[in-house]
Motif scaffolding. Structure first.
Motif, PDB file in Angstrom:
ATOM      1  N   ARG A 121      51.809  40.033  34.200  1.00  0.00           N
ATOM      2  CA  ARG A 121      50.719  40.912  34.218  1.00  0.00           C
ATOM      3  C   ARG A 121      50.027  41.208  35.423  1.00  0.00           C
ATOM      4  N   PHE A 122      50.697  40.227  36.358  1.00  0.00           N
ATOM      5  CA  PHE A 122      49.980  40.536  37.795  1.00  0.00           C
ATOM      6  C   PHE A 122      50.880  40.056  38.904  1.00  0.00           C
ATOM      7  N   ASN A 123      52.234  40.025  38.457  1.00  0.00           N
ATOM      8  CA  ASN A 123      53.085  39.301  39.604  1.00  0.00           C
ATOM      9  C   ASN A 123      53.558  40.305  40.646  1.00  0.00           C
ATOM     10  N   ASP A 124      53.357  41.622  40.318  1.00  0.00           N
ATOM     11  CA  ASP A 124      53.652  42.732  41.218  1.00  0.00           C
ATOM     12  C   ASP A 124      52.670  43.307  42.133  1.00  0.00           C
ATOM     13  N   LEU A 125      51.327  42.497  41.977  1.00  0.00           N
ATOM     14  CA  LEU A 125      50.029  43.102  42.617  1.00  0.00           C
ATOM     15  C   LEU A 125      50.417  42.313  44.120  1.00  0.00           C
ATOM     16  N   ASN A 126      49.864  42.889  45.192  1.00  0.00           N
ATOM     17  CA  ASN A 126      49.750  42.316  46.354  1.00  0.00           C
ATOM     18  C   ASN A 126      48.318  42.240  46.817  1.00  0.00           C
ATOM     19  N   ILE A 127      47.849  40.988  46.837  1.00  0.00           N
ATOM     20  CA  ILE A 127      46.842  40.472  46.738  1.00  0.00           C
ATOM     21  C   ILE A 127      46.622  39.686  47.984  1.00  0.00           C
ATOM     22  N   GLN A 152      64.837  53.014  40.577  1.00  0.00           N
ATOM     23  CA  GLN A 152      63.877  52.053  40.808  1.00  0.00           C
ATOM     24  C   GLN A 152      62.770  51.711  39.685  1.00  0.00           C
ATOM     25  N   PHE A 153      62.666  50.526  39.304  1.00  0.00           N
ATOM     26  CA  PHE A 153      61.572  50.385  38.277  1.00  0.00           C
ATOM     27  C   PHE A 153      60.440  49.360  39.089  1.00  0.00           C
ATOM     28  N   ALA A 154      59.328  49.339  38.224  1.00  0.00           N
ATOM     29  CA  ALA A 154      57.981  48.726  38.830  1.00  0.00           C
ATOM     30  C   ALA A 154      57.570  48.062  37.671  1.00  0.00           C
ATOM     31  N   GLY A 155      56.537  46.988  38.159  1.00  0.00           N
ATOM     32  CA  GLY A 155      55.811  46.149  37.453  1.00  0.00           C
ATOM     33  C   GLY A 155      54.972  46.911  36.703  1.00  0.00           C
ATOM     34  N   ILE A 156      54.040  46.121  35.696  1.00  0.00           N
ATOM     35  CA  ILE A 156      53.089  46.820  35.091  1.00  0.00           C
ATOM     36  C   ILE A 156      51.816  47.837  35.923  1.00  0.00           C
ATOM     37  N   ASN A 157      51.821  46.911  37.135  1.00  0.00           N
ATOM     38  CA  ASN A 157      50.869  47.425  38.202  1.00  0.00           C
ATOM     39  C   ASN A 157      51.475  48.222  39.236  1.00  0.00           C
ATOM     40  N   GLY A 158      52.528  48.656  38.959  1.00  0.00           N
ATOM     41  CA  GLY A 158      53.307  49.761  39.971  1.00  0.00           C
ATOM     42  C   GLY A 158      53.998  49.093  41.236  1.00  0.00           C
ATOM     43  N   GLY A 159      53.987  47.900  41.330  1.00  0.00           N
ATOM     44  CA  GLY A 159      54.707  46.926  42.360  1.00  0.00           C
ATOM     45  C   GLY A 159      56.129  46.817  42.148  1.00  0.00           C
ATOM     46  N   THR A 160      56.946  46.953  43.191  1.00  0.00           N
ATOM     47  CA  THR A 160      58.436  47.089  43.178  1.00  0.00           C
ATOM     48  C   THR A 160      59.110  45.679  43.857  1.00  0.00           C
ATOM     49  N   GLU A 161      58.277  44.940  44.179  1.00  0.00           N
ATOM     50  CA  GLU A 161      58.684  43.718  44.633  1.00  0.00           C
ATOM     51  C   GLU A 161      58.077  42.495  44.242  1.00  0.00           C
ATOM     52  N   LEU A 162      58.790  41.436  43.758  1.00  0.00           N
ATOM     53  CA  LEU A 162      58.340  40.229  43.124  1.00  0.00           C
ATOM     54  C   LEU A 162      58.593  38.876  44.099  1.00  0.00           C
ATOM     55  N   MET A 163      57.903  38.102  43.962  1.00  0.00           N
ATOM     56  CA  MET A 163      58.000  36.556  44.672  1.00  0.00           C
ATOM     57  C   MET A 163      58.248  35.551  43.656  1.00  0.00           C
ATOM     58  N   THR A 164      58.959  34.712  43.869  1.00  0.00           N
ATOM     59  CA  THR A 164      59.197  33.486  43.134  1.00  0.00           C
ATOM     60  C   THR A 164      59.671  32.342  43.889  1.00  0.00           C
ATOM     61  N   GLY A 165      59.868  31.147  43.436  1.00  0.00           N
ATOM     62  CA  GLY A 165      60.493  30.027  44.269  1.00  0.00           C
ATOM     63  C   GLY A 165      59.457  29.132  44.558  1.00  0.00           C
ATOM     64  N   PHE A 166      57.926  29.106  44.236  1.00  0.00           N
ATOM     65  CA  PHE A 166      56.987  28.250  44.844  1.00  0.00           C
ATOM     66  C   PHE A 166      56.917  27.063  44.038  1.00  0.00           C
ATOM     67  N   ALA A 167      58.041  26.340  43.521  1.00  0.00           N
ATOM     68  CA  ALA A 167      57.888  25.046  42.763  1.00  0.00           C
ATOM     69  C   ALA A 167      57.481  24.141  43.691  1.00  0.00           C
ATOM     70  N   ARG A 168      57.385  22.669  43.015  1.00  0.00           N
ATOM     71  CA  ARG A 168      56.727  21.697  43.767  1.00  0.00           C
ATOM     72  C   ARG A 168      57.252  21.183  45.076  1.00  0.00           C
ATOM     73  N   ASN A 169      58.765  21.426  45.452  1.00  0.00           N
ATOM     74  CA  ASN A 169      59.170  21.037  46.600  1.00  0.00           C
ATOM     75  C   ASN A 169      58.528  22.079  47.576  1.00  0.00           C
ATOM     76  N   ALA A 170      58.802  23.250  47.277  1.00  0.00           N
ATOM     77  CA  ALA A 170      58.277  24.459  48.206  1.00  0.00           C
ATOM     78  C   ALA A 170      56.849  24.186  48.734  1.00  0.00           C
ATOM     79  N   VAL A 171      55.923  23.905  47.651  1.00  0.00           N
ATOM     80  CA  VAL A 171      54.524  23.874  47.704  1.00  0.00           C
ATOM     81  C   VAL A 171      54.144  22.605  48.594  1.00  0.00           C
ATOM     82  N   LEU A 172      54.692  21.551  48.167  1.00  0.00           N
ATOM     83  CA  LEU A 172      54.303  20.273  48.808  1.00  0.00           C
ATOM     84  C   LEU A 172      54.939  20.300  50.395  1.00  0.00           C
ATOM     85  N   GLY A 173      56.038  21.036  50.277  1.00  0.00           N
ATOM     86  CA  GLY A 173      56.482  21.142  51.913  1.00  0.00           C
ATOM     87  C   GLY A 173      55.458  21.751  52.717  1.00  0.00           C
ATOM     88  N   VAL A 174      54.514  22.487  52.320  1.00  0.00           N
ATOM     89  CA  VAL A 174      53.487  23.105  53.235  1.00  0.00           C
ATOM     90  C   VAL A 174      52.160  22.314  52.922  1.00  0.00           C
TER      91      VAL A 174
END
Length: 547
Positions: free
Chosen positions: A434-440, A358-380
């Motif tokens: 730098r921050f994508n493993d944060l849960n905000i 198990q590896f982690a991001g620089i802030n200790g998070g172990t799960e990342l989210m991606t895929g919010f490109a234009r089609n996904a964002v404009l869909g909502v």
């Protein structure tokens, strides 16, 4: 007299320029060969003014510029191969066309050198995007023609105003190029969808894929299917997990490591091979040099290289050699398959780890989210618009760009942490590590961190901004949106020029200002576009939200 000169990346020595050896690891010999290559491309641009360039000339123009981007090619022999090909093609077009004098490339009036260099570095960045689209059989004649126009301009005399006009024209062309790549990627792989990505590496053989080229990843996934080898993305390849035609491969398991500048630590003794598809290569340590494979324009002396699918290895001709090294000049389909057998064999030989790790991001998070490109964002978009109107979302920050090793980049982590809870963070490129493993958290089901993809997916961010401006019947600069960018290399330069060409103002940039921007040129950009150097997260957030 200096051994070399290079000031194209954010980490350049002393914030002024590398003169003994590149901070990136580039030797003076390679730096000078890259300058020679650049000046030969000016000659090719001049030759194309009188005669229509061939397909090979177009490929050479793109790859020649691509090869000079920071952390792409450290192999002077391969760069020399490109120079010879360029000169040969130039002579076929117009033997009277002269190359630009190498000694003049970085010398002259400070402001003119600054403006000329800014255009050149932007062209280098755009060449990478154009090439990624090209290997997916997407090409735009206007974009291609502008490479020749831009390189001719590098060798011409212009007033400061003329240079600025060229930079704005280039910015618009780069927008078209990013749109072309967006079309290429979404046509080949579908529109990205929001996807959770694990940082767990499962036991057994695996391969790490870094860089930006999704076509190379697709080929590797096809050739490793059913072989018991898992595939993990690294750095800018993370968004691959969101494309339907890539995520359907069950052995595309997760993401390994963080941004490119941490590779010498993260790849140390890793029991798996690493495939470099584009830039972000650092001089490898001995503990993992034997398991690095390069492909396409990426090069480093003595590293193993995966040749192009159409190469002719037994031929001694200069053109066939170039086809083997770079994948250019072939009359066959660019979509043909490369042979990844060597890297597959290496993965099976090394065997991976014996247990899950198990590896982690620089802030200790172990799960990342991606895929919010234009089609996904404009869909909502309706939900986003309603949240803004209701006051649930007060501001959008686009915090992203290139990551790097220079101290001060924790600014971006702290900025995201300190951003008020009624704000949303859009992000892209490897600066997000730098921050994508944060849960905000989220706002009404909308995640507060929306990863839009690779650096070229700034196109998605622009399309979202334009759509929101249309919905609110205002200009983009009137939206509750602020861009807070980190830069390192030349793709960030071409994106910045596109944003400025679109008239977007109040952009914050850091962690330092480019060394190639003279004081006078910087003052022009500050006056015209209100370009702002970053200060502290607290002060910048307060200044942005109080406007």
């Amino acid at each position: 007299m200096s051994d070399m000169f290079c000031f194209q990346c954010e980490q350049t020595a002393g914030g002024k320029g590398c003169t003994k050896v590149g901070v990136c690891g580039k030797s003076p010999e390679v730096a000078n060969k890259q300058d020679e290559l650049t000046c030969a491309l000016v000659g090719l641009g001049r030759a194309a003014a009188k005669n229509t360039p061939s397909k090979l000339a177009d490929e050479l123009m793109m790859l020649g510029l691509f090869a000079t981007i920071t952390n792409v090619n450290f192999d002077k022999l391969r760069i020399n191969e490109l120079i010879n090909l360029i000169k040969d093609e130039k002579n076929k077009l117009d033997s009277s066309a002269k190359d630009f004098p190498v000694n003049d490339l970085w010398t002259g009036n400070e402001d003119i050198v600054s403006l000329r260099s800014t255009l050149l570095l932007g062209l280098r960045g755009m060449a990478a995007y154009a090439w990624h689209a090209y290997v997916l059989d997407k090409k735009d004649d206007e974009v291609t023609a502008w490479f020749y126009k831009g390189m001719r301009a590098i060798g011409e005399e212009h007033t400061a105003e003329e240079w600025l006009n060229l930079l704005m024209e280039f910015g618009q062309i780069n927008l078209k190029c990013m749109g072309l790549l967006d079309e290429a990627n979404t046509t080949a792989f579908g529109h990205p969808v929001p996807t959770k990505v694990s940082t767990l590496v499962e036991k057994g053989p695996f391969i790490v894929v870094t860089g930006h080229d999704l076509h190379d990843l697709k080929q590797l996934l096809e050739q490793t299917e059913g072989k018991g080898i898992n595939i993990y993305t690294h750095s800018e390849m993370l968004p691959a997990h969101a494309y339907p035609e890539l995520k359907k491969y069950a052995h595309l398991k997760g993401n390994f490591g963080t941004a490119w500048q941490n590779q010498q630590k993260e790849f140390d003794n890793v029991p798996a091979p690493i495939l470099y598809t584009t830039n972000c290569l650092m001089p490898p340590k001995l503990s993992y040099a034997d398991r690095i494979f390069t492909t396409a324009v990426v090069g480093y002396p003595e590293l193993k290289h995966i040749p192009d699918a159409n190469s002719k290895k037994d031929s001694s001709s200069i053109l066939d050699k170039a086809m083997e090294l770079f994948g250019i000049g072939s009359k066959e389909n660019k979509m043909a398959q490369k042979d990844f057998t060597p890297i597959i064999s290496k993965a099976l030989e090394l065997g991976g780890w014996k247990e899950d790790k198990q590896f982690a991001g620089i802030n200790g998070g172990t799960e990342l989210m991606t895929g919010f490109a234009r089609n996904a964002v404009l869909g909502v978009a309706d939900k986003v618009i309603d949240a803004v109107k209701a006051g649930a979302i007060k501001h959008f920050f686009l915090v992203g760009g290139c990551d790097g090793a220079r101290p001060g980049r924790n600014y971006y982590t702290e900025f995201v942490k300190k951003a008020p809870k009624d704000t949303v963070i859009l992000t892209l490129a490897c600066g997000k590590y730098r921050f994508n493993d944060l849960n905000i958290g989220d706002i009404g089901g909308i995640p507060r961190i929306l990863d839009m993809g690779q650096c070229n997916d700034a196109y998605s961010a622009i399309q979202v901004a334009v759509a929101l401006a249309g919905a609110f019947k205002c200009g983009v600069n009137d939206l509750p949106l602020t861009l807070v960018l980190s830069w390192y290399e030349q793709k960030a330069v071409c994106i910045l020029l596109t944003l400025l060409a679109l008239g977007i103002k109040n952009i914050y940039i850091g962690p330092t200002l480019p060394a190639f921007l003279s004081g006078n040129v910087l003052n022009i950009l500050v006056e015209k576009f209100n370009l702002k150097p970053i200060s502290t997260p607290e002060d910048d957030i307060q200044a942005i939200l109080s406007r």
